[in-house]
Design a protein around this motif. Sequence first.
Motif, PDB file in Angstrom:
ATOM      1  N   TYR A  88       0.848  -1.183   0.000  1.00 45.25           N
ATOM      2  CA  TYR A  88       0.000   0.000   0.000  1.00 45.25           C
ATOM      3  C   TYR A  88       0.885   1.235   0.000  1.00 45.25           C
ATOM      4  N   VAL A  89       0.354   2.353  -0.543  1.00 44.57           N
ATOM      5  CA  VAL A  89       1.088   3.606  -0.612  1.00 44.57           C
ATOM      6  C   VAL A  89       0.273   4.693   0.056  1.00 44.57           C
ATOM      7  N   ASP A  90       0.963   5.470   0.893  1.00 51.22           N
ATOM      8  CA  ASP A  90       0.301   6.606   1.530  1.00 51.22           C
ATOM      9  C   ASP A  90       0.206   7.721   0.511  1.00 51.22           C
ATOM     10  N   THR A  91      -1.008   8.205   0.274  1.00 43.38           N
ATOM     11  CA  THR A  91      -1.234   9.188  -0.792  1.00 43.38           C
ATOM     12  C   THR A  91      -0.594  10.526  -0.499  1.00 43.38           C
ATOM     13  N   LYS A  92      -0.283  10.778   0.796  1.00 46.25           N
ATOM     14  CA  LYS A  92       0.330  12.062   1.136  1.00 46.25           C
ATOM     15  C   LYS A  92       1.847  11.948   1.247  1.00 46.25           C
ATOM     16  N   ALA A 146       3.083  -2.506   4.156  1.00 48.47           N
ATOM     17  CA  ALA A 146       2.639  -3.874   3.878  1.00 48.47           C
ATOM     18  C   ALA A 146       1.235  -4.128   4.381  1.00 48.47           C
ATOM     19  N   GLU A 147       0.684  -3.181   5.170  1.00 46.34           N
ATOM     20  CA  GLU A 147      -0.658  -3.363   5.702  1.00 46.34           C
ATOM     21  C   GLU A 147      -1.526  -2.181   5.303  1.00 46.34           C
ATOM     22  N   PRO A 148      -2.831  -2.411   5.206  1.00 46.05           N
ATOM     23  CA  PRO A 148      -3.741  -1.309   4.877  1.00 46.05           C
ATOM     24  C   PRO A 148      -3.861  -0.341   6.031  1.00 46.05           C
ATOM     25  N   GLY A 149      -4.265   0.877   5.770  1.00 50.48           N
ATOM     26  CA  GLY A 149      -4.430   1.883   6.797  1.00 50.48           C
ATOM     27  C   GLY A 149      -5.100   3.115   6.224  1.00 50.48           C
ATOM     28  N   GLY A 174      -5.710   6.530   4.668  1.00 50.46           N
ATOM     29  CA  GLY A 174      -4.975   7.320   3.664  1.00 50.46           C
ATOM     30  C   GLY A 174      -4.059   6.486   2.795  1.00 50.46           C
ATOM     31  N   ARG A 175      -4.178   5.151   2.896  1.00 46.56           N
ATOM     32  CA  ARG A 175      -3.325   4.267   2.080  1.00 46.56           C
ATOM     33  C   ARG A 175      -4.153   3.611   0.981  1.00 46.56           C
ATOM     34  N   GLU A 176      -3.540   3.501  -0.200  1.00 42.67           N
ATOM     35  CA  GLU A 176      -4.213   2.854  -1.343  1.00 42.67           C
ATOM     36  C   GLU A 176      -3.428   1.621  -1.745  1.00 42.67           C
ATOM     37  N   LEU A 177      -4.162   0.586  -2.146  1.00 37.26           N
ATOM     38  CA  LEU A 177      -3.545  -0.668  -2.578  1.00 37.26           C
ATOM     39  C   LEU A 177      -2.822  -0.464  -3.901  1.00 37.26           C
ATOM     40  N   MET A 178      -1.576  -0.803  -3.932  1.00 35.48           N
ATOM     41  CA  MET A 178      -0.795  -0.719  -5.162  1.00 35.48           C
ATOM     42  C   MET A 178      -0.953  -1.968  -6.000  1.00 35.48           C
ATOM     43  N   GLY A 179      -1.087  -3.115  -5.367  1.00 29.15           N
ATOM     44  CA  GLY A 179      -1.195  -4.354  -6.090  1.00 29.15           C
ATOM     45  C   GLY A 179      -0.545  -5.480  -5.346  1.00 29.15           C
TER      46      GLY A 179
END
Length: 549
Positions: free
Chosen positions: A28-32, A38-41, A43-48
């Motif tokens: 996952y990547v934090d958009t800001k 490695a875990e969802p949270g 402001g985080r989007e799944l990269m793949g």
Amino acid sequence: MKFSKLTLAIATTLGASVSFSAFAMELYVDTKTKQIYAEPGRGRELMGSFQKVDDAPVKTAPAAQAAELTAIKQDLELKTNEIKALSEHAAEATKPDAVTVKLDDGIHFATRDGNFTAGINGRLQVDSQSNVNQQLPVGYLNTAPAGSPPNQLGVPAELDNGATLRRARLGIEGTFFKATDYKFEYDFTRGNGLNAGGITDAYIRYNFSKPFSIKAGAFKEPFSMEEATSNRYLTFIERNMVVNTLVDNLNTYKVGIGANYSADRWLIASSLQTEGIGGYNSAYGSNGLGTSTGSSLNNNGGVNRSGGGGDTSWEFNTRIAGTPWMASKTKFLHVGTSGSYISINNNYLGNGNYSNGGVIFANGVGANVDRTAILNTGNLTSGNDSTGKQANTLTRFGAESALIYGPFSAQGEYIQTDVSGRGYDNASMNGFYGYTTYFLTGESRNYKSKTASWDRIKPTRNFDLKGGWGAWEVAGGYDYMNLNGGGINGGRASTLKAGLNWYPNSHVRVMANYLHALDISTANVANTTSKAFNKADLDMVETRIQLDW
């Protein structure tokens, strides 16, 4: 993650592929902050879903990919060979010794780089003359020899019928290093074969730009439109009397340097030229006809300079011409003017008596086979160097004009020559001509702006057995010449002429002229042959078959 075809192709080209074992991991990547987790949270989007790749031994590419690679390699090899072949052809084409031959409008050779060219030129003119009417009041060349019977009064003074090779020329012209051109031409009907009398053009020229050039060698004087026009393109078989007498028969091909500036619609040409030495020279004093008029003539019918002291004669010429009105190439007006200053050399013996040199003006009345000098001044220098007649300088002036309007054309010229020297007071000779032409088949005369003269006629349709007629032209004109005045007695004549020209194609011409002498006045001419034609009534039919390339 999926691989692109490009990535697969690159991997295949390198001849390797990888096998891997891995476990899946979602990232996952934090958009800001753009940090990866490695875990969802929030402001985080799944990269793949990603897999870890371990090192593994190289395996052979699948059969399908190997075949594709082989095809790509073969295609690359073919393209490489094609590029190599094109490069070799380009190198071959730019070699100086690579020559092309062109058979368009003549025989031409050229190197592929354009630095060197050569063309073979030539012409053949087969002429005939039939004197359909000759009424000669005098009728005899000489008085009876001393002691001869009264009924033997000499040789009849008549023009002969017959045929001849009027001109037979062969030459070469071309360029080297593009900016320099040359021409050499020899006429086998001129001279006596023992000297350079047959040479016409023999020069080298440098072209500083498209309009401006300078040349050196033997070439025509820049004087008169009809003289500037090649005899291949004349309307009538012979040039008009004033051009023949005051320009052409002085041998217009002289040695020197010349400059020419030719724009699209006007030109100025100048030259500083001199006569040749000895047998070559028929420049000043030629009757132009091969008919001797005194001991001062050489075998060519010209003044012989050999054995005399002093310098040769020299001259300065200028011609300016152009087209002030030009609606199109078939509708325009040409005008021009020419001028010359000529210094004549006269040679005397040690005792002061005339030896050689001087100048002669002589001509027929338009005949093309028997070209007897009916008009004849004799040599204008004679006697003693202190008391005899002496022609020192000639000043020539010419005016010219021509109108083209479709198939119709009109042309005229006036030329005057003034003589200065001992025994000559306001001595002047002059003449003029005018004629019109019309193309029955619709063509128009072809004008060459570089020389302000006429060029080759190209029929709309060449002659053939399928209805092609070639080009047909009719012409009629008046011609006047006066060699009397200020101590000069060379005679006067005027003629009417008509012509019919057929051009089967651009390189073959068939001509027929009819000439009628209106007035021949030679009663005061010293030459006995000329006297015999005083008030003669003459009619001639002349023909020519011409081939040139």
